[in-house]
Design an enzyme around this catalytic site. Structure first.
Site, PDB file in Angstrom:
ATOM      1  N   CYS A  65       2.372   0.138  -8.661  1.00  0.00           N
ATOM      2  CA  CYS A  65       3.419   0.688  -7.794  1.00  0.00           C
ATOM      3  C   CYS A  65       4.675   1.011  -8.582  1.00  0.00           C
ATOM      4  O   CYS A  65       5.230   2.097  -8.453  1.00  0.00           O
ATOM      5  CB  CYS A  65       3.707  -0.269  -6.657  1.00  0.00           C
ATOM      6  SG  CYS A  65       4.097  -1.920  -7.219  1.00  0.00           S
ATOM      7  N   GLU A  75       5.674  -3.383   1.029  1.00  0.00           N
ATOM      8  CA  GLU A  75       5.807  -3.013  -0.391  1.00  0.00           C
ATOM      9  C   GLU A  75       5.032  -1.717  -0.568  1.00  0.00           C
ATOM     10  O   GLU A  75       3.803  -1.725  -0.580  1.00  0.00           O
ATOM     11  CB  GLU A  75       5.227  -4.119  -1.283  1.00  0.00           C
ATOM     12  CG  GLU A  75       5.998  -5.423  -1.237  1.00  0.00           C
ATOM     13  CD  GLU A  75       7.365  -5.356  -1.907  1.00  0.00           C
ATOM     14  OE1 GLU A  75       7.728  -4.292  -2.458  1.00  0.00           O
ATOM     15  OE2 GLU A  75       8.080  -6.368  -1.851  1.00  0.00           O
ATOM     16  N   GLY A 132       0.838  -1.197   0.000  1.00  0.00           N
ATOM     17  CA  GLY A 132       0.000   0.000   0.000  1.00  0.00           C
ATOM     18  C   GLY A 132       0.865   1.235   0.000  1.00  0.00           C
ATOM     19  O   GLY A 132       2.029   1.200  -0.422  1.00  0.00           O
TER      20      GLY A 132
END
Ligand code: NAD
Length: 473
Positions: free
Chosen positions: A277, A243, A221
């Site tokens: 991401c 992460e 997140g």
């Protein structure tokens, strides 16, 4: 009353409260999601702790076989899962959308099942036998985001149970339904209690992070939330894999062929509508190729159909939620006010849903929000540079360190520059490529630890050394 239930100890459990999950393509309710109470979280953790007693001791081959069954079960329900994912997440069924995500989840599960962590013999002679083993940790709490809900659930869950842990997973409140259904399906492959799913608002994630009977948190997140998780996890020194967010830079050198790299840059920037991401989020381009590359990037984006992802023709869906949509629009407006030149996109359709076409903004620079902040949407800033050392310095002047890339016709030269990027993965002539056999993770504020491959599996274990003296025998 919810249409879905929590999954605790292999059972579907009803809750008193629920909230609507919206389809970002039309803002209509997909279904109601259950809200777990604190007691129900405790029930899930207890089920996982009880199941750990036996699951941690079953033969390793049995756990490997269960991962194979998980891969098959995902494939067997691929269409149902993909449609549900499209409805709650927004990504199209087609292209690199829901079907792609479900296929990736199955592939990752299968590969992870094949990994092993054999004992390491450190010494074996007349004085001693010293063996290093890897033991499961206990109950793992998995907290996932809304961008790749099923893929990331599998990234968390499968290595955890492969290594002998049991799991309580909590998906994002924006995209909880596909995970609830996935966990229900996977429970057919696993003993009760090995994999549990609780849903609710953000506070549920905090309760998990501070829960005394959860021994590890795997969290994917934002960096801001990751810092909170790290604080709460201190209560019982939980093991952590974080992460977190990224603001990946790509550096385009002066020797590129713009036509040859344009599609790769667009793919790296806009995978999953830019809500990835490790998407390319800042593009630094040498002044000698700047205008030509801008033109080629605009060409590469022409004619991509945008709309409701359930329509097979569409290849771009909406931004996943209103909060993120407002943030991306605000970054675009700020860039325009400061002289940013919109090369394509930028116009918000006047209809329901959180749609924004792929948007390229030129003539922007560091210090502007669009460059300094993670946009996490279909918006890419293109920054001109003249000196490559200066571009490197600007690329590295970020608290993030997830990925980065260098683009050049000379891969040797590009590799030397890529090695100077401060990030977990440095790509050359590509951006965002990941695979289950390659460790992946961020440095600096992009995270702690890695996922995938043996190194990722190791993070679900602790080391025990058995040190046998033979001197006295
Ligand atoms: P988020 O941090 O808002 O939410 C992530 C999860 O944390 C959700 O399940 C949420 O309910 C939960 N949560 C919220 N507050 C919490 C708290 N106090 N304690 C514990 N849990 C809490 O992130 P998001 O908006 O869902 O996802 C987008 C972000 O995720 C982006 O920054 C993106 O870069 C990052 N991301 C990183 C990776 C990676 O591998 N590095 C992968 C995907 C997404």
């Amino acid at each position: 009353m919810s249409d879905y239930g929590l999954i605790i100890n292999g059972n579907k459990v009803a809750t008193e409260d629920s909230f609507p999950v919206l389809n970002p393509a039309n803002e209509e309710t997909v279904a109601h999601c259950p809200i777990a109470t604190r007691d129900q979280l405790d029930d899930a953790v207890k089920a996982a702790a009880d199941a750990f007693q036996s699951w941690s001791k079953v033969p390793d081959e049995e756990r490997a076989a269960a991962c194979g069954k998980i891969a098959e079960a995902i494939t067997g329900h691929a269409d149902e899962l993909a449609r549900l994912l499209t409805q709650e997440q927004g990504k199209p069924l087609s292209g690199e959308g829901s079907r792609f995500e479900v296929g990736g989840a199955a592939a990752w599960a299968g590969y992870t099942g094949s990994l092993t962590l054999p004992d390491k013999i450190i010494q074996d002679d007349e004085n001693a036998r010293i063996v290093q083993t890897r033991k499961p940790i206990g109950v793992v709490g998995s907290i996932t985001p809304w961008n790749w809900p099923l893929m990331i659930a599998i990234w968390h869950v499968v290595p955890a149970i492969r290594a002998g842990n049991t799991v309580v997973i909590k998906p994002s409140p924006y995209t909880p339904l596909s995970t609830l259904r996935l966990v229900e399906i996977l429970n057919e492959c696993l003993p009760p209690g090995v994999l549990n799913c609780v849903t609710g608002e953000d506070e549920l994630g905090q309760w998990m992070s501070e829960h005394p009977d959860i021994q590890k948190i795997i969290f994917t997140g934002s960096t801001a939330t990751g810092k909170k998780v790290m604080g709460s996890a201190a209560v019982n020194l939980k093991r952590l894999t974080l992460e977190l967010g990224g603001n990946d830079a790509g550096i385009v050198l002066d020797d590129v062929d713009p036509a040859a790299i344009a599609a790769g840059i667009i793919g790296g920037a806009f995978l999953n509508n830019g809500q990835t991401c490790a998407a390319l989020k800042r593009l630094y381009v040498h002044e000698s190729v700047y205008d030509e590359l801008c033109d080629k990037l605009v060409d590469a984006l022409a004619g991509i159909p945008m709309g409701n992802g359930l329509d097979e023709e569409n290849l771009q869906g909406p931004i996943q939620n209103k909060m993120q949509f407002d943030k991306v629009v605000a970054l675009l407006e700020d860039a325009k006010e400061q002289g940013g030149r919109v090369l394509c996109g930028g116009e918000i359709p006047d209809e329901p849903g959180y749609f924004m076409p792929y948007t390229l903004v030129a003539d922007v620079s560091d210090g502007m929000r669009i460059v300094d902040e993670e946009q996490f949407g279909p918006l890419l800033p293109i920054i001109k540079y003249s000196d490559v050392d200066d571009a490197l310095r600007r690329a590295n002047a970020s608290e993030s360190g997830l990925g980065g890339s260098v683009w050049s016709s000379d891969t040797e030269r590009a590799s030397r520059i890529a090695a100077q990027l401060e990030c977990g993965t440095a790509w050359v002539n590509q951006h965002g490529g990941i695979a289950p056999n390659i460790p992946f993770g961020g440095i600096k504020c992009s995270g702690i630890g890695v996922e995938f491959a043996e190194e990722g599996l190791q993070e679900y274990t602790t080391i025990q050394v058995v040190n046998i003296s033979r001197a006295a025998a």
